[in-house]
Design an enzyme around this catalytic site. Structure first.
Site, mmCIF file in Angstrom:
data_model
loop_
_atom_site.group_PDB
_atom_site.id
_atom_site.type_symbol
_atom_site.label_atom_id
_atom_site.label_comp_id
_atom_site.label_asym_id
_atom_site.label_seq_id
_atom_site.Cartn_x
_atom_site.Cartn_y
_atom_site.Cartn_z
ATOM 1 N N CYS A 82 13.541 10.261 6.979
ATOM 2 C CA CYS A 82 13.435 9.700 8.333
ATOM 3 C C CYS A 82 14.739 9.873 9.111
ATOM 4 O O CYS A 82 14.711 10.080 10.313
ATOM 5 C CB CYS A 82 13.042 8.237 8.269
ATOM 6 S SG CYS A 82 14.078 7.255 7.189
ATOM 7 N N GLY A 97 6.699 4.812 8.451
ATOM 8 C CA GLY A 97 5.833 5.983 8.529
ATOM 9 C C GLY A 97 5.905 6.629 9.897
ATOM 10 O O GLY A 97 6.944 6.591 10.559
ATOM 11 N N SER A 98 4.796 7.187 10.332
ATOM 12 C CA SER A 98 4.800 7.941 11.585
ATOM 13 C C SER A 98 4.710 7.018 12.802
ATOM 14 O O SER A 98 4.216 5.895 12.712
ATOM 15 C CB SER A 98 3.614 8.899 11.603
ATOM 16 O OG SER A 98 2.400 8.174 11.558
ATOM 17 N N GLU A 134 9.720 15.283 15.336
ATOM 18 C CA GLU A 134 10.195 15.131 13.966
ATOM 19 C C GLU A 134 9.400 16.105 13.098
ATOM 20 O O GLU A 134 8.185 15.964 12.942
ATOM 21 C CB GLU A 134 9.956 13.696 13.497
ATOM 22 C CG GLU A 134 10.430 13.459 12.088
ATOM 23 C CD GLU A 134 10.253 12.019 11.639
ATOM 24 O OE1 GLU A 134 9.138 11.489 11.758
ATOM 25 O OE2 GLU A 134 11.238 11.432 11.154
ATOM 26 N N GLU A 182 9.470 1.162 11.023
ATOM 27 C CA GLU A 182 10.523 2.172 10.855
ATOM 28 C C GLU A 182 9.820 3.514 10.965
ATOM 29 O O GLU A 182 9.054 3.891 10.088
ATOM 30 C CB GLU A 182 11.200 1.975 9.501
ATOM 31 C CG GLU A 182 12.584 2.588 9.462
ATOM 32 C CD GLU A 182 12.570 4.022 9.017
ATOM 33 O OE1 GLU A 182 12.220 4.893 9.853
ATOM 34 O OE2 GLU A 182 12.907 4.279 7.861
ATOM 35 N N LYS A 217 0.853 -1.191 0.000
ATOM 36 C CA LYS A 217 0.000 0.000 0.000
ATOM 37 C C LYS A 217 0.889 1.241 0.000
ATOM 38 O O LYS A 217 1.479 1.602 1.009
ATOM 39 C CB LYS A 217 -0.934 0.060 1.203
ATOM 40 C CG LYS A 217 -2.065 1.060 0.887
ATOM 41 C CD LYS A 217 -2.716 1.685 2.087
ATOM 42 C CE LYS A 217 -1.973 2.839 2.677
ATOM 43 N NZ LYS A 217 -1.821 4.024 1.794
HETATM 44 P P1 NAI Z 1 1.563 8.119 8.072
HETATM 45 O O1 NAI Z 1 2.225 7.278 9.083
HETATM 46 O O2 NAI Z 1 0.148 8.518 8.257
HETATM 47 O O3 NAI Z 1 1.657 7.390 6.629
HETATM 48 C C1 NAI Z 1 2.506 6.318 6.296
HETATM 49 C C2 NAI Z 1 1.702 5.201 5.652
HETATM 50 O O4 NAI Z 1 0.813 4.655 6.619
HETATM 51 C C3 NAI Z 1 0.822 5.654 4.471
HETATM 52 O O5 NAI Z 1 0.808 4.658 3.485
HETATM 53 C C4 NAI Z 1 -0.543 5.771 5.131
HETATM 54 O O6 NAI Z 1 -1.607 5.631 4.228
HETATM 55 C C5 NAI Z 1 -0.500 4.609 6.104
HETATM 56 N N1 NAI Z 1 -1.466 4.688 7.199
HETATM 57 C C6 NAI Z 1 -2.014 5.804 7.766
HETATM 58 N N2 NAI Z 1 -2.894 5.466 8.728
HETATM 59 C C7 NAI Z 1 -2.901 4.120 8.796
HETATM 60 C C8 NAI Z 1 -3.591 3.171 9.603
HETATM 61 N N3 NAI Z 1 -4.468 3.552 10.520
HETATM 62 N N4 NAI Z 1 -3.334 1.864 9.424
HETATM 63 C C9 NAI Z 1 -2.448 1.463 8.500
HETATM 64 N N5 NAI Z 1 -1.783 2.297 7.695
HETATM 65 C C10 NAI Z 1 -1.998 3.609 7.828
HETATM 66 O O7 NAI Z 1 2.447 9.396 7.889
HETATM 67 P P2 NAI Z 1 1.949 10.851 7.420
HETATM 68 O O8 NAI Z 1 0.720 11.258 8.164
HETATM 69 O O9 NAI Z 1 1.835 10.819 5.962
HETATM 70 O O10 NAI Z 1 3.170 11.741 7.911
HETATM 71 C C11 NAI Z 1 3.148 12.263 9.231
HETATM 72 C C12 NAI Z 1 4.517 12.292 9.817
HETATM 73 O O11 NAI Z 1 5.049 10.983 9.924
HETATM 74 C C13 NAI Z 1 5.552 13.057 9.013
HETATM 75 O O12 NAI Z 1 5.460 14.408 9.224
HETATM 76 C C14 NAI Z 1 6.817 12.448 9.543
HETATM 77 O O13 NAI Z 1 7.166 13.059 10.752
HETATM 78 C C15 NAI Z 1 6.433 11.004 9.801
HETATM 79 N N6 NAI Z 1 6.847 10.135 8.680
HETATM 80 C C16 NAI Z 1 7.927 9.325 8.843
HETATM 81 C C17 NAI Z 1 8.387 8.580 7.787
HETATM 82 C C18 NAI Z 1 9.577 7.699 7.916
HETATM 83 O O14 NAI Z 1 10.316 7.565 6.960
HETATM 84 N N7 NAI Z 1 9.771 7.015 9.001
HETATM 85 C C19 NAI Z 1 7.764 8.647 6.463
HETATM 86 C C20 NAI Z 1 6.585 9.481 6.419
HETATM 87 C C21 NAI Z 1 6.179 10.186 7.491
#
Ligand code: NAI
Ligand code: MG
Length: 501
Positions: A302, A245-246, A399, A268, A192
């Protein structure tokens, strides 16, 4: 930063036609069951690029069913490692052949530098596939030294159906960082991509089919996190979820696993990584590293070096250098080869970063440069540097995921270590010194999954990375990542005078 650069990209690059907009399930591009679509946006302008099929729980169910069948009865896990490797090599070649289109898709979808995509991200994704292809026929267990009258060995078996949930900051790199080891191990999967960046993932699915990856092995569900992502995380027939992700969503994935089938997970979750610059450093080089560490990929990284700790002897000189160099850092259209920083991925991220900047000002940090949007349209933010940042300020703790550097002054090595570790995260750290003793002491004392000494973002396919503390657990890249997708099975038989005989 001089001059308007975020004008029309037409001068630099022809925007590719968007060929793939549907879900990829069991080897076919299909509409979502609901027929719903969502818009993916070009962050250079805020305009809609395309409408993409919006997958939800029912679509995830279909994809998991296909992946389950492909795992339980299909050829992929049963092929020899070398047969799988051949197909992965073919896919790697197809990525190279389509590099320009793939790089362009990630540029319009995520605002990433096109030149960087061509030079690094896309070829490195192909190389990562080749690395794991090379490992596919070397997956084997061990013979065990049993203390009783038994002979025993271990088998390494693919874990099964994997869900890969990935973010938007490196759409192609992260796609292949997840799927390559899982494919080599013989798993089947559902990917996804983030709702902000669905375009390249669908293209990769098309290439995977062309390369000969059997139907059902690699499925792509585009859609939102709380629906499609959550359905994957809580699915009873998904054996493992690999998430990037977050932290907030990492928790949800862990909860979903805990309350359903106890699927394995790896997380991660980003960081607040320190870059520690000692008095003996070459100030010019250190300034380059510090800028790169926070401005690369507009800070949406990240492992970004977002806390720059500088020893007091060179602090003033370093600040001066940073400001000089920040002035030459060109922000603008990411298709323009002279540009070093494109737009933030979307409006949400753009506003979140600007609100952190306001917070920093209110908390009393000194804004040295930037701190505001760049240009009139799109989601561009000027490279931003704060000095006099205190450890307890929000900009030093959260972050931000944007081009915002926090500068902090320290006196001793012990203080640097203590403050570097004063964070709930532990993903990466940088050390700039020529003193071997300091480099060794600090690298062993900082709690982080990867330490870069006199370099930063030095990624390599053989070099694992991942988190300590709330940056998560599990490793991507290297052979460690292959083992995330393998079970260890022990097989025991009696021998000699065993009473079992
Ligand atoms: P997010 O964690 O919401 O998105 C990452 C992935 O998780 C996307 O594919 C999203 O659709 C999915 N996701 C969201 N809610 C979910 C759920 N309930 N169950 C399963 N999957 C779900 O990250 P977002 O909101 O786009 O970014 C927010 C913050 O997260 C950023 O500002 C940053 O600080 C951090 N982040 C960290 C990353 C890393 O590389 N570790 C990458 C992206 C964001
Ligand atoms: Mg989100």
């Amino acid at each position: 930063m001089e001059g308007e650069r975020n004008g029309s990209s037409e001068a630099f690059m022809k925007i590719p036609e968007i060929k793939f907009k549907k879900l990829f399930i069991n080897g076919e591009f299909v509409d979502s069951i609901s027929g719903k679509t969502f818009e993916t946006i070009d962050p250079r302008t805020g305009e809609v690029i395309a409408k993409i099929a919006e997958g939800e729980k029912e679509d995830v169910d279909l994809a998991v069913k296909a992946a389950r069948e492909a795992f339980d009865y299909g050829p992929w896990p049963r092929l020899s490692g070398s047969a799988r490797a051949k197909i992965l090599m073919k896919l790697a070649n197809l990525i190279d052949e389509n590099a320009e289109e793939l790089a362009a898709l990630d540029t319009i979808d995520a605002g990433k530098l096109f030149s960087r995509g061509m030079d690094r991200d896309i070829p490195a994704a192909a190389d990562l596939l080749r690395y794991y292809a090379g490992a596919a026929d070397k997956i084997h267990g061990e013979t065990l030294k049993m203390s009783g009258e038994f002979q025993a060995y271990t088998l390494l078996e693919p874990v099964g159906v994997v869900g890969h949930i990935i973010p938007w900051n490196f759409p192609t790199s992260l796609f292949f960082m997840k799927v390559s080891p899982a494919l080599a191990a013989g798993c089947t999967m559902i990917v996804k991509p983030a709702e902000q960046t669905p375009l390249s993932a669908l293209y990769h699915a098309h290439l995977a089919k062309q390369a000969g990856i059997p139907n059902g092995v690699l499925n792509v569900i585009t859609g939102f996190g709380p629906t499609a992502g959550a359905a994957i995380a809580s699915h009873m027939d998904v054996d493992k979820v690999s998430f990037t992700g977050s932290t907030e969503v990492g928790r949800l994935v862990m909860q979903a696993a805990a309350t359903t089938n106890l699927k394995q997970i790896s997380l991660e979750l980003g960081g607040k990584s320190p870059l520690i610059i000692f008095d003996d450093a070459d100030v010019d080089k250190a300034a380059d590293l510090a800028l790169l560490g926070i401005l690369h990929n507009k800070g949406e990284v990240c492992v970004a070096g977002s806390r720059v700790l500088v020893q007091e002897g060179i602090y003033d000189e370093l600040v001066k250098k940073l400001l000089e160099k920040a002035k030459t850092w060109v922000v603008g259209d990411p298709f323009d080869p002279s540009v070093r920083q494109g737009p933030q991925v979307d409006k949400t991220q753009f506003e979140k970063i600007l609100s952190y900047i306001e917070h920093g000002k209110r908390e009393g940090a000194t804004l040295l440069t930037g701190g505001e949007r760049y240009g009139e349209k799109g989601y561009y933010i000027k490279p931003t540097i704060f000095s006099n940042v205190m450890d307890d300020m929000l900009i030093a703790r959260d972050e931000i995921f944007g081009p915002v550097m926090s500068l902090m002054k320290f006196k001793t090595v012990e203080e640097a270590i203590k403050r570097a570790n004063d964070t709930r995260y532990g993903l990466a750290a940088g050390i700039v010194t020529n003193n071997l003793n300091i480099a060794n002491t600090v690298s062993r004392s900082v709690k982080a999954g990867i330490i870069w000494i006199n370099c930063y973002f030095a990624f390599d396919k053989d070099c694992p990375y991942g988190g300590y503390k709330m940056s998560g657990f599990g490793r991507d890249m290297g052979l460690h990542a292959l083992h995330k997708y393998l079970h260890v099975k022990s097989v025991v038989t009696p021998i000699y005078n065993s009473p079992w005989l």
